[in-house]
Design a protein around this motif. Sequence first.
Motif, PDB file in Angstrom:
ATOM      1  N   GLY A 187       0.814  -1.203   0.000  1.00 26.06           N
ATOM      2  CA  GLY A 187       0.000   0.000   0.000  1.00 26.06           C
ATOM      3  C   GLY A 187       0.849   1.254   0.000  1.00 26.06           C
ATOM      4  O   GLY A 187       0.580   2.214  -0.738  1.00 26.06           O
ATOM      5  N   TYR A 188       1.908   1.243   0.819  1.00 23.37           N
ATOM      6  CA  TYR A 188       2.846   2.376   0.843  1.00 23.37           C
ATOM      7  C   TYR A 188       3.536   2.546  -0.514  1.00 23.37           C
ATOM      8  O   TYR A 188       3.687   3.663  -1.023  1.00 23.37           O
ATOM      9  CB  TYR A 188       3.882   2.150   1.944  1.00 23.37           C
ATOM     10  CG  TYR A 188       5.169   2.915   1.750  1.00 23.37           C
ATOM     11  CD1 TYR A 188       5.233   4.283   1.985  1.00 23.37           C
ATOM     12  CD2 TYR A 188       6.325   2.254   1.319  1.00 23.37           C
ATOM     13  CE1 TYR A 188       6.428   4.987   1.787  1.00 23.37           C
ATOM     14  CE2 TYR A 188       7.511   2.938   1.125  1.00 23.37           C
ATOM     15  CZ  TYR A 188       7.557   4.308   1.366  1.00 23.37           C
ATOM     16  OH  TYR A 188       8.733   4.986   1.160  1.00 23.37           O
ATOM     17  N   SER A 205      -4.310   1.664  -2.347  1.00 23.79           N
ATOM     18  CA  SER A 205      -3.400   1.684  -1.209  1.00 23.79           C
ATOM     19  C   SER A 205      -4.166   1.514   0.102  1.00 23.79           C
ATOM     20  O   SER A 205      -3.749   0.743   0.978  1.00 23.79           O
ATOM     21  CB  SER A 205      -2.619   2.999  -1.194  1.00 23.79           C
ATOM     22  OG  SER A 205      -1.791   3.076  -0.052  1.00 23.79           O
TER      23      SER A 205
END
Length: 339
Positions: free
Chosen positions: A150-151, A269
């Motif tokens: 997600g980051y 994300s």
Amino acid sequence: MNVPLWIWAATIAAMILILALDLIIVDRPWSKTRGPMEFGMKQASWWAVFYIGLAVVFGLGLMYFGGGTAGAEYFAGFVTEKSLSIDNLFVFYLLLTGFAVPKKYQHEVLLVGIVIAIVMRGIFIVLGAQVINAWSEVFYLFGVFLIYTGYKIIRDHLKGDEEDKDFTQTPVVRLVKRFWPVTKDYHGASMTVKLDGRRHVTPMLLVIVAIGVIDLVFAVDSIPAIFGLTQDAYIVFTANAFALMGLRQLYFLLAGLMDRLAYISWGLSAIMVFIGVKMILHALHENGVHVIEVGIGTSLTVILGIMTVTIIGSLIKSRSDDGEDKQVEVEPDGSTDRS
């Protein structure tokens, strides 16, 4: 959910039949102008509705025969995989554009790519299920991986890395070029052709190889995500398969709207981080730690909510940007003036 082997076989056979009929209809063997046809918005829309309807009917049947929990897990998995596929479509768009695939052959290229993806994800699902059964602590690893993913989605989006990548020059593609000569032009849908007594590969083979490699990368991201929602191998497989089967039609529908989905990366994300946190909480709960467990109903609601907000927000931003562009007028001296 205990699924007999014959149901597995019937499900896979039905999917193969549907994909085969899809390909036959597109190739039009009964037509005088037989051969692959170019997909327009109308045809893509009807096929997209057909595949989504098929997925919904299957989910309702699963809910009826397998229970409400199984149905909710399937729909949560399907929505998650479908959402991830939207981001995947952008990479497909870069690939087909980079290899300059003629529009009338794009359907077949995507179909082969989808088949490769289903096979690869099937293998990953079997391996993932075995790992989970043997080592429940893998949920910690999956959870951290999804949070990092997600980051990474946001980091690449803000840096614009995805737009700068050349997906046509993967190591596997370079390896093929090293051992076989490659023709400059396409030779219909053929992947190899004999020229001057020597066998050459065509760009069609290269693009299929590139899509296969990208599918493998996508599977690494998507399989842990859906295992965070359900550990039932049958639900994991069918949710993935139905999400992928309509991917070609979705590509032709969204190809002209890629730039308008401004917030899609943020939505994906958020989903990855949410599922990652859910997996870690589940692992802690399994190890006797008293933490909140996120139910499948809550998961489905959150995932649908995130995608709804993401799409609506993207459309509002797109409309706002279009309005600003129309207000900008160019003066004779080349300067701009906002009316």
